[in-house]
Design a protein around this motif. Structure first.
Motif, PDB file in Angstrom:
ATOM      1  N   ILE A  73     -16.087  -7.743   9.106  1.00  0.00           N
ATOM      2  CA  ILE A  73     -15.908  -6.312   9.336  1.00  0.00           C
ATOM      3  C   ILE A  73     -15.191  -5.666   8.145  1.00  0.00           C
ATOM      4  N   ALA A  74     -14.116  -6.285   7.698  1.00  0.00           N
ATOM      5  CA  ALA A  74     -13.338  -5.731   6.577  1.00  0.00           C
ATOM      6  C   ALA A  74     -14.168  -5.689   5.300  1.00  0.00           C
ATOM      7  N   LEU A  75     -14.890  -6.754   5.018  1.00  0.00           N
ATOM      8  CA  LEU A  75     -15.688  -6.791   3.790  1.00  0.00           C
ATOM      9  C   LEU A  75     -16.838  -5.790   3.836  1.00  0.00           C
ATOM     10  N   GLU A  76     -17.470  -5.623   4.995  1.00  0.00           N
ATOM     11  CA  GLU A  76     -18.515  -4.606   5.138  1.00  0.00           C
ATOM     12  C   GLU A  76     -17.941  -3.218   4.869  1.00  0.00           C
ATOM     13  N   ALA A  77     -16.803  -2.927   5.479  1.00  0.00           N
ATOM     14  CA  ALA A  77     -16.176  -1.612   5.315  1.00  0.00           C
ATOM     15  C   ALA A  77     -15.754  -1.387   3.862  1.00  0.00           C
ATOM     16  N   MET A  78     -15.228  -2.421   3.228  1.00  0.00           N
ATOM     17  CA  MET A  78     -14.826  -2.294   1.821  1.00  0.00           C
ATOM     18  C   MET A  78     -16.032  -2.083   0.912  1.00  0.00           C
ATOM     19  N   THR A 134       0.834  -1.208   0.000  1.00  0.00           N
ATOM     20  CA  THR A 134       0.000   0.000   0.000  1.00  0.00           C
ATOM     21  C   THR A 134       0.867   1.256   0.000  1.00  0.00           C
ATOM     22  N   ALA A 135       1.920   1.270   0.799  1.00  0.00           N
ATOM     23  CA  ALA A 135       2.815   2.432   0.850  1.00  0.00           C
ATOM     24  C   ALA A 135       3.493   2.657  -0.503  1.00  0.00           C
ATOM     25  N   LEU A 136       3.960   1.577  -1.124  1.00  0.00           N
ATOM     26  CA  LEU A 136       4.587   1.706  -2.444  1.00  0.00           C
ATOM     27  C   LEU A 136       3.589   2.214  -3.483  1.00  0.00           C
ATOM     28  N   TRP A 137       2.366   1.658  -3.444  1.00  0.00           N
ATOM     29  CA  TRP A 137       1.349   2.091  -4.406  1.00  0.00           C
ATOM     30  C   TRP A 137       1.006   3.563  -4.192  1.00  0.00           C
ATOM     31  N   LEU A 138       0.830   3.959  -2.940  1.00  0.00           N
ATOM     32  CA  LEU A 138       0.495   5.347  -2.635  1.00  0.00           C
ATOM     33  C   LEU A 138       1.609   6.298  -3.085  1.00  0.00           C
ATOM     34  N   ALA A 139       2.858   5.922  -2.853  1.00  0.00           N
ATOM     35  CA  ALA A 139       3.993   6.739  -3.304  1.00  0.00           C
ATOM     36  C   ALA A 139       4.011   6.851  -4.828  1.00  0.00           C
ATOM     37  N   SER A 140       3.754   5.750  -5.521  1.00  0.00           N
ATOM     38  CA  SER A 140       3.745   5.798  -6.991  1.00  0.00           C
ATOM     39  C   SER A 140       2.557   6.606  -7.496  1.00  0.00           C
ATOM     40  N   PHE A 141       1.437   6.568  -6.780  1.00  0.00           N
ATOM     41  CA  PHE A 141       0.272   7.372  -7.139  1.00  0.00           C
ATOM     42  C   PHE A 141       0.607   8.861  -7.020  1.00  0.00           C
ATOM     43  N   ALA A 142       1.240   9.230  -5.919  1.00  0.00           N
ATOM     44  CA  ALA A 142       1.638  10.632  -5.724  1.00  0.00           C
ATOM     45  C   ALA A 142       2.638  11.050  -6.797  1.00  0.00           C
ATOM     46  N   LEU A 143       3.577  10.185  -7.113  1.00  0.00           N
ATOM     47  CA  LEU A 143       4.566  10.493  -8.144  1.00  0.00           C
ATOM     48  C   LEU A 143       3.908  10.643  -9.512  1.00  0.00           C
ATOM     49  N   LEU A 184      -9.469   9.419  -3.715  1.00  0.00           N
ATOM     50  CA  LEU A 184      -8.650   8.524  -2.897  1.00  0.00           C
ATOM     51  C   LEU A 184      -8.748   8.904  -1.419  1.00  0.00           C
ATOM     52  N   VAL A 185      -8.633  10.185  -1.124  1.00  0.00           N
ATOM     53  CA  VAL A 185      -8.725  10.637   0.270  1.00  0.00           C
ATOM     54  C   VAL A 185     -10.119  10.355   0.828  1.00  0.00           C
ATOM     55  N   LEU A 186     -11.161  10.660   0.040  1.00  0.00           N
ATOM     56  CA  LEU A 186     -12.527  10.378   0.479  1.00  0.00           C
ATOM     57  C   LEU A 186     -12.699   8.898   0.810  1.00  0.00           C
ATOM     58  N   MET A 187     -12.249   8.039  -0.086  1.00  0.00           N
ATOM     59  CA  MET A 187     -12.414   6.601   0.120  1.00  0.00           C
ATOM     60  C   MET A 187     -11.602   6.111   1.313  1.00  0.00           C
ATOM     61  N   ALA A 188     -10.405   6.661   1.521  1.00  0.00           N
ATOM     62  CA  ALA A 188      -9.596   6.263   2.678  1.00  0.00           C
ATOM     63  C   ALA A 188     -10.285   6.645   3.977  1.00  0.00           C
ATOM     64  N   LEU A 189     -10.853   7.842   4.015  1.00  0.00           N
ATOM     65  CA  LEU A 189     -11.561   8.285   5.222  1.00  0.00           C
ATOM     66  C   LEU A 189     -12.819   7.460   5.470  1.00  0.00           C
ATOM     67  N   VAL A 190     -13.548   7.147   4.405  1.00  0.00           N
ATOM     68  CA  VAL A 190     -14.755   6.318   4.549  1.00  0.00           C
ATOM     69  C   VAL A 190     -14.375   4.923   5.041  1.00  0.00           C
ATOM     70  N   LEU A 191     -13.308   4.342   4.477  1.00  0.00           N
ATOM     71  CA  LEU A 191     -12.871   3.011   4.911  1.00  0.00           C
ATOM     72  C   LEU A 191     -12.498   3.023   6.392  1.00  0.00           C
ATOM     73  N   LEU A 192     -11.753   4.024   6.796  1.00  0.00           N
ATOM     74  CA  LEU A 192     -11.359   4.132   8.198  1.00  0.00           C
ATOM     75  C   LEU A 192     -12.588   4.256   9.103  1.00  0.00           C
ATOM     76  N   ALA A 193     -13.507   5.136   8.750  1.00  0.00           N
ATOM     77  CA  ALA A 193     -14.719   5.329   9.562  1.00  0.00           C
ATOM     78  C   ALA A 193     -15.568   4.060   9.587  1.00  0.00           C
ATOM     79  N   ALA A 194     -15.696   3.390   8.456  1.00  0.00           N
ATOM     80  CA  ALA A 194     -16.500   2.163   8.389  1.00  0.00           C
ATOM     81  C   ALA A 194     -15.859   1.044   9.215  1.00  0.00           C
ATOM     82  N   MET A 195     -14.542   0.943   9.181  1.00  0.00           N
ATOM     83  CA  MET A 195     -13.852  -0.087   9.978  1.00  0.00           C
ATOM     84  C   MET A 195     -14.038   0.178  11.477  1.00  0.00           C
ATOM     85  N   VAL A 196     -13.862   1.424  11.900  1.00  0.00           N
ATOM     86  CA  VAL A 196     -14.024   1.762  13.307  1.00  0.00           C
ATOM     87  C   VAL A 196     -15.457   1.523  13.762  1.00  0.00           C
TER      88      VAL A 196
END
Length: 136
Positions: A79-84, A23-32, A117-129
């Motif tokens: 939980i993970a599948l619901e959040a996804m 995920t970190a590598l993908w995110l870095a390549s996305f930013a690049l 991407l930011v919206l989806m990351a925040l939604v995933l985090l909120a849904a997981m919690v």
């Protein structure tokens, strides 16, 4: 703790670290790929190469995520599948709604893929919690 539990915990930790790394590598390549053409280079060929690398790293994230889900228990998987599922739905709805609004010239805000991407990351985090709390 017996050897089987230790072995399971070690495998799980390794899968989480593997997923984090991909995920970190993908995110870095996305930013690049997003900001590189504006900041670091002007050659379109280099941009295409970075986008191809981003695509391949994205495939690695998908595989790592599937491997991680195979190591968790039923409740964690649920939980993970619901959040996804929630995240995918919000991403589709928000993305297509924005596209319709932009096409109808009802919004002037120029959203890019990084906004989604930011919206989806925040939604995933909120849904997981939320799901974690609901299933405690």
């Amino acid at each position: 703790m017996n050897n089987e539990a230790i072995s399971w915990a070690a495998r799980r930790r390794n899968k989480i670290l593997n997923l984090l790394g991909w995920t970190a590598l993908w995110l870095a390549s996305f930013a690049l790929a997003t900001f590189g053409p504006e900041v670091f280079w002007e050659q379109p060929g280099f941009t295409v190469a970075v986008i191809v690398v981003n695509l391949l790293l994205g495939a690695g994230v998908v595989v790592a995520n599937m491997q991680h889900l195979a190591t968790v228990d039923e409740l964690e998987r649920k939980i993970a599948l619901e959040a996804m599922a929630i995240t995918l739905g919000v991403g589709f709805v928000a993305g297509f709604t924005y596209s319709l609004l932009k096409g109808a010239q009802l919004v002037s805000f120029a959203a890019g893929p990084h906004h989604l991407l930011v919206l989806m990351a925040l939604v995933l985090l909120a849904a997981m919690v939320t799901a974690q709390r609901r299933h405690q």
